[in-house]
Design an enzyme around this catalytic site. Structure first.
Site, PDB file in Angstrom:
ATOM      1  N   ASP A 256       0.851  -1.181   0.000  1.00 44.44           N
ATOM      2  CA  ASP A 256       0.000   0.000   0.000  1.00 44.44           C
ATOM      3  C   ASP A 256       0.892   1.237   0.000  1.00 44.44           C
ATOM      4  O   ASP A 256       1.856   1.306   0.741  1.00 44.44           O
ATOM      5  CB  ASP A 256      -0.899  -0.029   1.239  1.00 44.44           C
ATOM      6  N   ASN A 264      -2.161  12.962  -5.714  1.00 44.69           N
ATOM      7  CA  ASN A 264      -3.338  12.972  -6.579  1.00 44.69           C
ATOM      8  C   ASN A 264      -4.125  14.279  -6.405  1.00 44.69           C
ATOM      9  O   ASN A 264      -4.557  14.887  -7.376  1.00 44.69           O
ATOM     10  CB  ASN A 264      -4.208  11.779  -6.189  1.00 44.69           C
ATOM     11  N   HIS A 269      -5.308  14.125 -11.299  1.00 46.97           N
ATOM     12  CA  HIS A 269      -5.396  12.684 -11.523  1.00 46.97           C
ATOM     13  C   HIS A 269      -4.406  12.160 -12.548  1.00 46.97           C
ATOM     14  O   HIS A 269      -3.924  11.043 -12.433  1.00 46.97           O
ATOM     15  CB  HIS A 269      -6.813  12.304 -11.942  1.00 46.97           C
ATOM     16  N   ASP A 273      -2.020   9.156 -11.999  1.00 45.05           N
ATOM     17  CA  ASP A 273      -1.952   7.974 -12.861  1.00 45.05           C
ATOM     18  C   ASP A 273      -0.514   7.691 -13.283  1.00 45.05           C
ATOM     19  O   ASP A 273      -0.069   6.546 -13.278  1.00 45.05           O
ATOM     20  CB  ASP A 273      -2.814   8.175 -14.115  1.00 45.05           C
ATOM     21  N   ASP A 300      -4.218   2.584  -4.980  1.00 46.11           N
ATOM     22  CA  ASP A 300      -2.768   2.588  -4.772  1.00 46.11           C
ATOM     23  C   ASP A 300      -2.349   1.294  -4.074  1.00 46.11           C
ATOM     24  O   ASP A 300      -1.394   1.277  -3.317  1.00 46.11           O
ATOM     25  CB  ASP A 300      -2.331   3.823  -3.978  1.00 46.11           C
TER      26      ASP A 300
END
Ligand code: C2E
Ligand code: CA
Ligand code: CA
Length: 650
Positions: A256, A264, A269, A273, A300
């Protein structure tokens, strides 16, 4: 002339055909060829029988017997070649059939002509019939191999026409012409059929390719090109199966990212990404070999499998390598970002026997590891196992508990560091269960949150805290901890507001403490909830500040009035320059944002002195006082500020 020649070449070149067409042809032929040989034999023996008394035995018995042997070998061969041959094997078989399509008709035609001189008109007609009917049967059976069908027709009919024309017999000449016409028609149909057949196989190929592609896409994460969640669980099932069968160890890891969300939020975004793609690539570079399987579960979160896992320490070392790799900078087009990653690991066959357990354990280890030490890997251990049992017991007992009787609230003073006088108290929950005894809020609050029953607890605790605080002098404030669930839904926030209103306690004397985990899920809802509470007059404190990963943008968007610097930075502060730096910058940050800073968990004189130097103003901790029951608050107040408490008591 050239085109005729090239079309004849094309007719005979099976080699250039697609592998699946070759296989389909082979498949069809393996069913039809035994039938063709049986027809051939039946017709041959019928002809031999009508010539038995007139022709020599070598022609009517010996030669058909040899034919029978050859046909039997071929039938046996075709029957055995059924199944799934490789395209190369199919091609070899088709080429052999093509070659035999020259040899066999010549042999059989020669045999029939050899019988011709012995018979009368009837038996000669039988020969004509034999050749005509057999060639038609062969064309049918060789339908899927045009070249062989054409070769057989050309040889048998060529010889047939030449031979029977030469007899000058009008009946035979008519038969010959008929046969040629019928064969031309049949070959035309055959060519058309063959085209349809080839197109059908081609279409099948395309459908198959398409569904393979769909299958591939269904198992692939479109962003990172790594196997997705679905592929991961399919692979987990398979790996577990083989670990069980081979008595090997299988490690499951859940990764994680820490700090992805702020990236983000801050950069948008598309940068988020790009970061995920870069993370995927970096992780993939660490995972070589057949024993390692990496996938992106979503968001994530990534996961891996390690078949033939080495001993625990080596697996944890691999996990730490992953964490270290994630901690190196990511150079993205719009920004250079620094994140970290935590890993939770569980190993089969220890403490887990099913795929689901294995994954849940890894997830549990991750969740708990993250709270203790972010950015490292945590192995699921027997202690975790016991914790799960304990939590389950807590949840069961809590569901049946009488909250009003079993819950109570204690109060820890929040102190002005310069004067040592209390500014207020933080209410802390206590649960004395008749079944479990005293249970720490650090245990039962998270359990209640996960079980979705925290709302009832919060309401009961808030009522108790307010009723106790109503007896305090007016200048003292009350701090109360709210949970994420109290803010994530409008109706639970309204319930909190109405309890405050009904209590008659001045809302302006209340500080509601929230943690960053509260707005990890639904920031907008938390914002509107805190706005409502702030509007009512309550202060909003950000608890455990410095341990979360919220972006400053988010913090600015909330109507905060205080921040509470987490105890972890205060512990042995005087001996830890790194902690000192962090506290200094957190204090500066609070000042910049115009917020009061409360420093939590001061335990010693040294820590207090170090904080004084850093300019801390408000504090809480055992150095001043542990939390005391409501009944002891007046005594505490009397001991620290006799004048005020006497005044209020009087
Ligand atoms: P918190 O809100 O950060 O509360 C501070 C915790 O640190 C309290 O533990 C307090 O007793 C402890 N503490 C204070 N000073 C010191 C110190 O000098 N040294 C040490 N070692 N510890 C100190 P407690 O009461 O066990 O509460 C633990 C956590 O449980 C709280 O952390 C809070 O997150 C949660 N909690 C407690 N009461 C409530 C409640 O009424 N509602 C909710 N939602 N959560 C609560
Ligand atoms: Ca608190
Ligand atoms: Ca705290």
């Amino acid at each position: 002339m050239n085109t005729l020649f090239s079309s004849i070449i094309a007719l005979f070149s099976v080699a250039s055909e697609s592998p699946s067409l070759l296989k389909a042809k082979h498949h069809a032929l393996s069913r039809q060829m035994p039938m063709m040989y049986l027809i051939l034999l039946a017709n041959t023996w019928a002809l031999a029988a009508t010539h038995l008394s007139i022709a020599p035995a070598w022609l009517t018995i010996a030669v058909p017997a040899v034919f029978t042997l050859i046909c039997a070998i071929r039938i046996n061969h075709w029957l055995r070649s059924r199944g799934e041959p490789s395209p190369e094997a199919a091609l070899r078989e088709l080429n052999r059939t093509n070659r035999l399509a020259f040899v066999i008709p010549i042999v059989f035609t020669t045999w029939s002509f050899l019988l011709y001189p012995y018979g009368n008109a009837y038996s000669q007609s039988h020969i004509a019939f034999y050749m005509a009917i057999t060639v038609i049967a062969c064309i049918f059976c060789l339908m899927h191999l045009r070249s062989a069908a054409f070769a057989v027709t050309a040889i048998v009919n060529g010889a047939f026409v030449a031979f029977f024309m030469s007899t000058g017999q009008p009946t035979f000449i008519a038969i010959a012409i008929n046969i040629v016409l019928v064969c031309i028609a049949m070959l035309t149909i055959l060519v058309i059929n063959h085209q349809t057949f080839a197109r059908m196989i081609d279409a099948q190929d395309q459908t198959l390719a398409l569904s393979n592609e769909n299958l591939r896409l269904a198992n692939l994460d479109s962003l990172t090109d790594l196997p997705n969640r679905r592929a991961f669980f399919a692979q987990l099932d398979e790996a577990l199966e083989s670990a069980r069968a081979n008595n090997t160890r299988l490690a499951v890891g859940v990764i994680d990212l820490d700090g992805f969300k702020p990236v983000n939020d801050l950069y948008g975004h598309s940068t988020g990404d790009r970061l995920l793609v870069a993370v995927g690539k970096r992780l993939a570079s660490l995972f070589g070999g057949d024993d390692m399987f990496l996938s992106r579960l979503g968001g994530d979160e990534f996961a891996f499998l390690m078949s033939n896992a080495p001993d625990d320490q080596a697996v944890v070392a691999r996990g730490d390598e992953i964490c270290a790799a994630l901690h190196a900078q990511f150079e993205l087009p719009d920004a250079t970002v620094l994140i970290s990653g935590s890993v939770g690991i569980s190993i089969f066959p220890e403490l887990a026997s099913t795929a689901e357990q294995l994954f849940d354990n890894a997830d549990y280890a991750l969740y708990h590891g993250k709270r203790a030490k972010r950015g490292s890997s945590t192995l699921f251990t027997a202690t975790h196992h016991a914790q799960i049992h304990r939590d389950a017991r807590i949840e069961q007992t809590l569901r049946q508990a009488s909250l009003d009787n079993e819950l109570s609230v204690v109060f820890q003073p929040i102190v002005d560091m310069r004067t040592g006088l209390p500014l207020g108290f933080e209410a802390l929950a206590r649960w004395n269960s008749p079944v479990l005894g005293r249970v720490s809020p650090a245990h039962f609050i998270p359990v209640a949150e996960r079980a979705g029953i925290i709302g009832a607890l919060s309401r009961a605790l808030l009522k108790k805290a307010l009723s106790a605080a109503s007896a305090w002098p007016d200048d003292l404030r009350l701090s109360f901890n709210l949970s994420a669930h109290d803010l994530n839904a409008a109706d639970s926030t309204i319930a909190v507001m109405s309890i405050i209103q009904k209590s008659g306690f001045d809302a302006a004397r209340i500080d509601l403490e929230i943690t960053e985990t509260a707005f990890a899920h639904d920031f907008e809802q938390v914002r509107s909830s805190t706005d409502m509470l702030r509007l009512m007059g309550c202060g909003i404190s950000l608890d455990d500040f410095g341990t979360g990963y919220s972006s400053l943008t988010q913090l600015h968007a909330l109507p905060l009035t205080k921040i509470k610097i987490d105890r972890s930075f205060v512990t042995r502060l005087h001996q830890r320059p790194a902690s000192r730096k962090i506290v200094r910058s957190l204090l500066a940050l609070g000042k910049d944002m115009g917020l009061d800073c409360v420093i939590e968990g001061i335990e010693s004189e040294e820590e207090k002195r170090a904080l004084d130097e850093l300019g801390g103003a408000i504090a809480q901790g055992h150095y001043y006082s542990a939390a005391v029951p409501a009944s002891e608050v007046p005594g505490y107040l009397a001991s620290v500020r006799p004048v005020t408490s006497l005044a209020s008591a009087g």
